[in-house]
Design an enzyme around this catalytic site. Structure first.
Site, PDB file in Angstrom:
ATOM      1  CG  ASP A  45     -52.717 -79.549 -60.974  1.00 58.28           C
ATOM      2  OD1 ASP A  45     -52.445 -80.597 -61.297  1.00 58.28           O
ATOM      3  OD2 ASP A  45     -52.947 -78.749 -61.374  1.00 58.28           O
ATOM      4  CE1 TYR A  50     -53.114 -73.191 -58.291  1.00 65.45           C
ATOM      5  CE2 TYR A  50     -54.368 -75.445 -58.867  1.00 65.45           C
ATOM      6  CZ  TYR A  50     -53.208 -74.304 -59.334  1.00 65.45           C
ATOM      7  OH  TYR A  50     -52.347 -74.775 -60.075  1.00 65.45           O
ATOM      8  CE  LYS A  75     -50.008 -77.961 -60.544  1.00 64.77           C
ATOM      9  NZ  LYS A  75     -51.195 -77.334 -59.928  1.00 64.77           N
ATOM     10  CG  HIS A 108     -46.783 -73.909 -59.075  1.00 63.90           C
ATOM     11  ND1 HIS A 108     -48.388 -74.009 -57.775  1.00 63.90           N
ATOM     12  CD2 HIS A 108     -47.251 -73.483 -60.297  1.00 63.90           C
ATOM     13  CE1 HIS A 108     -49.104 -73.459 -58.521  1.00 63.90           C
ATOM     14  NE2 HIS A 108     -49.158 -73.375 -59.471  1.00 63.90           N
TER      15      HIS A 108
HETATM   16  P1  NAD Z   1     -58.088 -73.964 -68.469  1.00 65.93           P
HETATM   17  O1  NAD Z   1     -57.588 -73.449 -70.382  1.00 65.93           O
HETATM   18  O2  NAD Z   1     -59.161 -74.841 -67.875  1.00 65.93           O
HETATM   19  O3  NAD Z   1     -59.858 -73.726 -68.628  1.00 65.93           O
HETATM   20  C1  NAD Z   1     -61.094 -73.229 -67.859  1.00 65.93           C
HETATM   21  C2  NAD Z   1     -62.060 -72.260 -68.486  1.00 65.93           C
HETATM   22  O4  NAD Z   1     -62.390 -72.444 -69.372  1.00 65.93           O
HETATM   23  C3  NAD Z   1     -62.831 -72.425 -66.575  1.00 65.93           C
HETATM   24  O5  NAD Z   1     -62.766 -71.352 -66.017  1.00 65.93           O
HETATM   25  C4  NAD Z   1     -64.390 -71.744 -67.719  1.00 65.93           C
HETATM   26  O6  NAD Z   1     -64.742 -70.134 -68.024  1.00 65.93           O
HETATM   27  C5  NAD Z   1     -63.872 -72.917 -69.292  1.00 65.93           C
HETATM   28  N1  NAD Z   1     -64.669 -73.741 -68.888  1.00 65.93           N
HETATM   29  C6  NAD Z   1     -64.020 -75.143 -69.058  1.00 65.93           C
HETATM   30  N2  NAD Z   1     -64.801 -76.435 -69.539  1.00 65.93           N
HETATM   31  C7  NAD Z   1     -65.575 -75.463 -70.580  1.00 65.93           C
HETATM   32  C8  NAD Z   1     -66.268 -76.389 -71.982  1.00 65.93           C
HETATM   33  N3  NAD Z   1     -66.891 -76.846 -71.650  1.00 65.93           N
HETATM   34  N4  NAD Z   1     -67.238 -75.329 -72.132  1.00 65.93           N
HETATM   35  C9  NAD Z   1     -66.894 -73.765 -72.217  1.00 65.93           C
HETATM   36  N5  NAD Z   1     -66.149 -72.845 -71.328  1.00 65.93           N
HETATM   37  C10 NAD Z   1     -65.088 -73.833 -71.029  1.00 65.93           C
HETATM   38  O7  NAD Z   1     -58.230 -73.462 -67.304  1.00 65.93           O
HETATM   39  P2  NAD Z   1     -56.969 -73.272 -66.202  1.00 65.93           P
HETATM   40  O8  NAD Z   1     -57.665 -73.781 -64.995  1.00 65.93           O
HETATM   41  O9  NAD Z   1     -55.982 -72.037 -66.074  1.00 65.93           O
HETATM   42  O10 NAD Z   1     -56.041 -74.465 -66.185  1.00 65.93           O
HETATM   43  C11 NAD Z   1     -56.490 -75.743 -66.089  1.00 65.93           C
HETATM   44  C12 NAD Z   1     -55.438 -76.138 -64.529  1.00 65.93           C
HETATM   45  O11 NAD Z   1     -53.935 -76.211 -64.488  1.00 65.93           O
HETATM   46  C13 NAD Z   1     -55.795 -75.228 -63.039  1.00 65.93           C
HETATM   47  O12 NAD Z   1     -57.178 -75.756 -62.419  1.00 65.93           O
HETATM   48  C14 NAD Z   1     -54.952 -75.545 -62.724  1.00 65.93           C
HETATM   49  O13 NAD Z   1     -55.240 -76.924 -61.899  1.00 65.93           O
HETATM   50  C15 NAD Z   1     -53.502 -76.328 -63.723  1.00 65.93           C
HETATM   51  N6  NAD Z   1     -53.017 -74.601 -64.086  1.00 65.93           N
HETATM   52  C16 NAD Z   1     -51.792 -75.019 -63.405  1.00 65.93           C
HETATM   53  C17 NAD Z   1     -50.517 -73.576 -63.374  1.00 65.93           C
HETATM   54  C18 NAD Z   1     -49.275 -73.883 -63.411  1.00 65.93           C
HETATM   55  O14 NAD Z   1     -48.729 -72.833 -63.197  1.00 65.93           O
HETATM   56  N7  NAD Z   1     -48.812 -75.588 -63.270  1.00 65.93           N
HETATM   57  C19 NAD Z   1     -50.688 -72.792 -64.053  1.00 65.93           C
HETATM   58  C20 NAD Z   1     -52.564 -72.617 -64.213  1.00 65.93           C
HETATM   59  C21 NAD Z   1     -53.553 -73.769 -64.704  1.00 65.93           C
END
Ligand code: NAD
Length: 274
Positions: A45, A50, A75, A108
């Protein structure tokens, strides 16, 4: 690890769990993507915003996994909404990714104050009809935005990608998606890591020899949601995809449901974000 597929409302199949790549530097993306593919991920994704579409495309091109076995979402960023501008932005994303066809393209954010999302959606329909993208969907759309798209174009988005994690569970929004036949995809599915210290999750995790992150992802899988946890760390990537060998009980699902909070939102409110 084989990840189950979800069938979207146009018949397209998407792996239920993928890798989110927000904040992943473009130059690090190829190595991380290759490692994710080696660990069984088949769904990535990304987004124009990004700044890593080039790196994502490179990682996929350099891997041993065939392009048609990988589901890639990108997106359209907010400043490119509008019919013609959307078509141009899509071409730019495809040039960066180096793909002939994209698996899924999402608007987005709705940006309701700009009122361009319906004409943007019409450009998405054109791209789909031309076969340049397989599935089209949206992100951060509220129920009235979704209903307007359907009323004015007759085309229902395949997916709405929204903030969703144990502290912000979006039950009402999910009900609307179910009624309209839209799959719910969770962004920040781990609450950006902030939910992981929650005692109830740690306790449930200890029963299965799993981590709190795995319990959250399993909860999302059992709710039938699509989830895209982000990690650039190889061990965590492996951990996050290893959630298909245990099952939460109804009581544990209910215990996690009780963690929902009125103040649980981390990101912007789509009604006012622009
Ligand atoms: P997330 O909830 O996936 O959390 C990621 C963070 O959690 C990592 O940076 C790390 O610090 C921690 N983590 C990950 N795996 C772990 C584990 N197994 N143990 C301990 N800590 C761990 O947060 P995110 O990146 O904000 O969201 C995921 C994805 O969603 C993004 O990368 C993006 O692709 C998407 N996203 C989309 C939007 C949108 O507006 N459409 C907004 C935010 C994110």
């Amino acid at each position: 690890m084989t990840v189950p597929m979800i069938t979207l409302n146009d018949g397209t199949k998407i792996p239920q769990l993928g890798l989110g790549v927000w904040k992943m530097p473009d130059d690090e993306a190829p190595g991380i993507i290759m490692s994710a593919l080696n660990n069984g991920y088949r769904h990535i994704d990304t987004a124009a915003a990004y700044g890593n579409e080039v790196g994502v495309g490179k990682g996929i091109a350099q891997s041993d996994v065939a392009r048609d076995e990988i589901f890639v979402t990108s997106k359209l960023w907010n400043d490119r909404q509008g019919f013609d501008e959307t078509l141009r932005a899509f071409d730019e994303s495809m040039g960066k990714l180096g793909f002939e066809t994209l698996d899924m393209y999402l608007i987005h954010w709705p940006m309701p104050a700009k009122d361009k999302y319906v004409e943007t959606w019409k450009a998405f329909i054109r791209l789909r009809d031309e076969g340049r993208v397989r599935a089209i969907g949206v992100s951060n759309f509220l129920p009235d935005h979704l209903e307007r798209l359907v009323d004015e174009t007759g085309v229902t988005p395949c997916v709405n990608q929204v903030e969703l994690h144990p502290r912000f569970q979006q039950a009402a929004q999910r009900k609307v998606h179910d009624k309209l036949g839209i799959a719910t995809e969770c962004w920040s599915p781990l609450g950006q890591g902030e939910v992981l210290g929650e005692p109830a999750l740690i306790e449930i995790a200890s029963r299965y020899g799993k981590s709190a992150a795995q319990v959250i992802l399993r909860w999302e899988i059992q709710l039938g949601l699509i989830t895209i946890p982000k990690s650039a760390n190889h061990d965590r990537m492996r951990e996050n995809i290893s959630v298909f060998d245990f099952e939460l009980s109804d009581a544990e699902m209910a215990q996690i449901a009780s963690l929902d909070s009125k103040d649980g939102r981390i990101g912007p409110d789509p009604a006012t974000a622009d």
